[in-house]
Motif scaffolding. Structure first.
Motif, PDB file in Angstrom:
ATOM      1  N   PRO A  69       0.903  -1.354   0.103  1.00 42.42           N
ATOM      2  CA  PRO A  69       0.102   0.027   0.015  1.00 42.42           C
ATOM      3  C   PRO A  69       0.978   1.175   0.002  1.00 42.42           C
ATOM      4  N   LEU A  70      -0.094   2.631  -0.195  1.00 39.98           N
ATOM      5  CA  LEU A  70       0.700   3.565   0.037  1.00 39.98           C
ATOM      6  C   LEU A  70       0.670   4.082   1.364  1.00 39.98           C
ATOM      7  N   VAL A  71       1.372   5.075   1.827  1.00 41.06           N
ATOM      8  CA  VAL A  71       1.067   5.633   3.135  1.00 41.06           C
ATOM      9  C   VAL A  71       0.943   7.185   2.983  1.00 41.06           C
ATOM     10  N   SER A  72      -0.439   7.418   3.823  1.00 45.87           N
ATOM     11  CA  SER A  72      -0.912   8.908   3.709  1.00 45.87           C
ATOM     12  C   SER A  72      -0.036   9.622   4.734  1.00 45.87           C
ATOM     13  N   MET A  73       0.402  10.707   4.583  1.00 47.13           N
ATOM     14  CA  MET A  73       1.238  11.658   5.453  1.00 47.13           C
ATOM     15  C   MET A  73       1.114  13.022   4.949  1.00 47.13           C
ATOM     16  N   GLY A  74       0.916  14.054   5.769  1.00 49.29           N
ATOM     17  CA  GLY A  74       1.059  15.275   5.131  1.00 49.29           C
ATOM     18  C   GLY A  74      -0.090  15.739   4.135  1.00 49.29           C
ATOM     19  N   GLY A  75      -0.816  14.798   3.842  1.00 45.96           N
ATOM     20  CA  GLY A  75      -2.028  15.452   2.770  1.00 45.96           C
ATOM     21  C   GLY A  75      -1.383  14.698   1.436  1.00 45.96           C
ATOM     22  N   LYS A  76      -0.425  13.916   1.428  1.00 44.62           N
ATOM     23  CA  LYS A  76       0.022  13.234   0.218  1.00 44.62           C
ATOM     24  C   LYS A  76       0.079  11.718   0.311  1.00 44.62           C
ATOM     25  N   GLU A  77       0.044  11.075  -0.849  1.00 42.22           N
ATOM     26  CA  GLU A  77       0.234   9.501  -0.604  1.00 42.22           C
ATOM     27  C   GLU A  77       1.651   9.404  -1.203  1.00 42.22           C
ATOM     28  N   TRP A  78       2.437   8.452  -0.199  1.00 48.32           N
ATOM     29  CA  TRP A  78       3.852   8.167  -0.494  1.00 48.32           C
ATOM     30  C   TRP A  78       3.962   6.688  -0.721  1.00 48.32           C
ATOM     31  N   ALA A  79       5.090   6.374  -1.794  1.00 51.31           N
ATOM     32  CA  ALA A  79       5.361   5.056  -1.830  1.00 51.31           C
ATOM     33  C   ALA A  79       6.433   4.595  -0.851  1.00 51.31           C
ATOM     34  N   VAL A  80       6.528   3.572  -0.703  1.00 49.95           N
ATOM     35  CA  VAL A  80       7.477   2.964   0.676  1.00 49.95           C
ATOM     36  C   VAL A  80       8.531   2.236  -0.030  1.00 49.95           C
ATOM     37  N   LEU A  81      10.080   2.754   0.612  1.00 51.72           N
ATOM     38  CA  LEU A  81      10.956   2.010   0.460  1.00 51.72           C
ATOM     39  C   LEU A  81      11.475   1.505   1.981  1.00 51.72           C
ATOM     40  N   ALA A  82      11.347   0.112   2.155  1.00 46.06           N
ATOM     41  CA  ALA A  82      11.627  -0.257   3.423  1.00 46.06           C
ATOM     42  C   ALA A  82      13.172  -0.975   3.565  1.00 46.06           C
ATOM     43  N   ARG A  83      13.558  -0.919   4.781  1.00 40.62           N
ATOM     44  CA  ARG A  83      14.859  -1.484   4.876  1.00 40.62           C
ATOM     45  C   ARG A  83      14.600  -2.938   5.869  1.00 40.62           C
ATOM     46  N   LEU A  84      15.150  -4.171   5.140  1.00 43.47           N
ATOM     47  CA  LEU A  84      15.064  -5.423   5.887  1.00 43.47           C
ATOM     48  C   LEU A  84      16.175  -5.382   7.386  1.00 43.47           C
ATOM     49  N   LYS A  85      15.478  -5.745   8.247  1.00 44.32           N
ATOM     50  CA  LYS A  85      16.211  -5.880   9.661  1.00 44.32           C
ATOM     51  C   LYS A  85      17.353  -6.852   9.205  1.00 44.32           C
ATOM     52  N   ASN A  86      17.131  -7.981   8.689  1.00 45.74           N
ATOM     53  CA  ASN A  86      18.070  -9.053   8.137  1.00 45.74           C
ATOM     54  C   ASN A  86      17.466  -9.805   7.175  1.00 45.74           C
ATOM     55  N   ARG A  87      18.291 -10.661   6.565  1.00 45.52           N
ATOM     56  CA  ARG A  87      17.797 -11.589   5.540  1.00 45.52           C
ATOM     57  C   ARG A  87      17.265 -12.761   5.788  1.00 45.52           C
ATOM     58  N   ASP A  88      16.964 -12.875   7.144  1.00 45.63           N
ATOM     59  CA  ASP A  88      16.238 -14.029   7.674  1.00 45.63           C
ATOM     60  C   ASP A  88      14.822 -14.374   7.515  1.00 45.63           C
ATOM     61  N   LYS A  89      14.303 -12.840   7.326  1.00 46.08           N
ATOM     62  CA  LYS A  89      12.614 -12.974   7.239  1.00 46.08           C
ATOM     63  C   LYS A  89      12.374 -11.550   6.667  1.00 46.08           C
ATOM     64  N   ILE A  90      11.321 -11.398   6.226  1.00 42.34           N
ATOM     65  CA  ILE A  90      10.697 -10.217   5.596  1.00 42.34           C
ATOM     66  C   ILE A  90      10.192  -9.237   6.881  1.00 42.34           C
ATOM     67  N   GLN A  91      11.191  -8.340   7.455  1.00 42.60           N
ATOM     68  CA  GLN A  91      10.529  -7.501   8.406  1.00 42.60           C
ATOM     69  C   GLN A  91      11.562  -6.454   8.347  1.00 42.60           C
ATOM     70  N   PHE A  92      10.430  -5.216   8.540  1.00 44.65           N
ATOM     71  CA  PHE A  92      11.222  -3.926   8.477  1.00 44.65           C
ATOM     72  C   PHE A  92      11.752  -3.315   9.625  1.00 44.65           C
ATOM     73  N   ASP A  93      12.828  -2.438   9.375  1.00 42.88           N
ATOM     74  CA  ASP A  93      13.332  -1.767  10.752  1.00 42.88           C
ATOM     75  C   ASP A  93      13.488  -0.095  10.446  1.00 42.88           C
ATOM     76  N   GLN A  94      13.508   0.281   9.236  1.00 44.34           N
ATOM     77  CA  GLN A  94      13.611   1.359   8.548  1.00 44.34           C
ATOM     78  C   GLN A  94      12.715   1.942   7.311  1.00 44.34           C
ATOM     79  N   VAL A  95      12.332   2.931   7.303  1.00 49.54           N
ATOM     80  CA  VAL A  95      11.494   3.321   6.032  1.00 49.54           C
ATOM     81  C   VAL A  95      11.645   4.770   5.794  1.00 49.54           C
ATOM     82  N   VAL A  96      11.913   4.870   4.246  1.00 49.30           N
ATOM     83  CA  VAL A  96      11.825   6.132   3.565  1.00 49.30           C
ATOM     84  C   VAL A  96      10.597   6.257   2.788  1.00 49.30           C
ATOM     85  N   LEU A  97       9.960   7.359   2.774  1.00 52.19           N
ATOM     86  CA  LEU A  97       8.815   7.734   1.976  1.00 52.19           C
ATOM     87  C   LEU A  97       9.047   8.284   0.790  1.00 52.19           C
ATOM     88  N   LEU A  98       8.565   7.886  -0.346  1.00 47.63           N
ATOM     89  CA  LEU A  98       8.905   8.617  -1.551  1.00 47.63           C
ATOM     90  C   LEU A  98       7.708   9.304  -2.320  1.00 47.63           C
TER      91      LEU A  98
END
Length: 258
Positions: free
Chosen positions: A133-162
């Motif tokens: 999904p997109l993320v709603s913040m500040g009146g805009k819809e943002w695409a999500v770039l998310a960092r994997l915490k590790n490569r053992d599972k799909i789990q995020f610990d950081q995000v950048v909104l584009l």
């Protein structure tokens, strides 16, 4: 690759040496049914004539913020909290669409869907790009770039909104200290695709970034991207046919970046 394989591989990135990281889309089908074989990932080594798995095939067992976002990081990050909300709302809508067998509602739900991956060598980190999904913040819809915490599972610990003007991420790569990507959709059959780039130096936790759009036209269903020198190579997806051939064949485009 193995008896149990990944279906709908939409994200792939080169790691160190000949290693690669492959990720299934984690998406549902058109009727919003969950597809466990898409919810898989694998680290592998590319040899001359084969791909050799390194370790076991990873499996995501649940699409929810609880599963996909690290709890400690979530408590500290407003963008991660908004992503968590977006994931859970989209999945609830997709479950409802599946129950009512409503394909249009399924498309509107914009359930969790991975379509890009990029490895940042200097930080030894893998980032995944979401089509939805997109993320709603500040009146805009943002695409999500998310960092994997590790490569053992799909789990995020950081995000950048584009800020891709309401579009999702359809592929990612890096070249010349820039992150490059394809924006499009996030729904199907949207004639709104474009290429973009942004400096790698700006990819910091919780950053909200507006990439530079490139003044080149690319068609709908552009889903693969590579950069070499001053050329971009874009893969345009075809459409499946009823027989042995595609109704619309896939193709490559070569685009000058001068």
């Amino acid at each position: 690759i193995q008896q149990e394989t990944i279906s709908d591989v939409e994200a792939l990135t080169a790691l160190k040496g000949n290693d690669v990281f492959l990720v299934g889309s984690h998406s549902r089908n058109k009727s919003c049914a969950v597809k466990p074989n898409r919810q898989r990932f694998l680290r592998a080594q590319v040899e001359e004539k084969e791909i050799i798995p390194l370790g076991s095939l990873g499996q995501t067992t649940e699409i929810s913020s609880r599963q996909l976002i690290d709890g400690e990081a979530l408590a500290k990050s407003k963008p991660l909290q908004e992503l968590a909300k977006a994931i859970d709302q989209a999945e609830a809508a997709a479950n409802q669409a599946q129950a009512t067998k409503d394909e249009e509602a399924c498309d509107r739900a914009q359930a969790f869907n991975i379509e890009g991956a990029v490895y940042l060598k200097d930080k030894d980190s893998v980032w995944l790009g979401l089509r939805s999904p997109l993320v709603s913040m500040g009146g805009k819809e943002w695409a999500v770039l998310a960092r994997l915490k590790n490569r053992d599972k799909i789990q995020f610990d950081q995000v950048v909104l584009l800020n891709l003007e309401g579009r999702g991420i359809r592929d990612l790569t890096q070249h010349d200290n820039q992150l490059w990507g394809i924006a499009g959709g996030p729904g199907d059959d949207k004639d709104n695709f474009f290429l973009w780039k942004t400096p790698l130096s700006g990819l910091k936790a919780d950053a909200m970034v507006t990439p530079k759009q490139l003044a080149v036209k690319i068609p709908s269903s552009s889903e693969g991207l590579a950069i070499a020198g001053n050329k971009a190579y874009v893969l345009v997806d075809g459409k499946e046919g009823n027989g042995a051939s595609c109704a619309v064949p896939g193709k490559f485009l070569e685009i000058s970046l001068k």
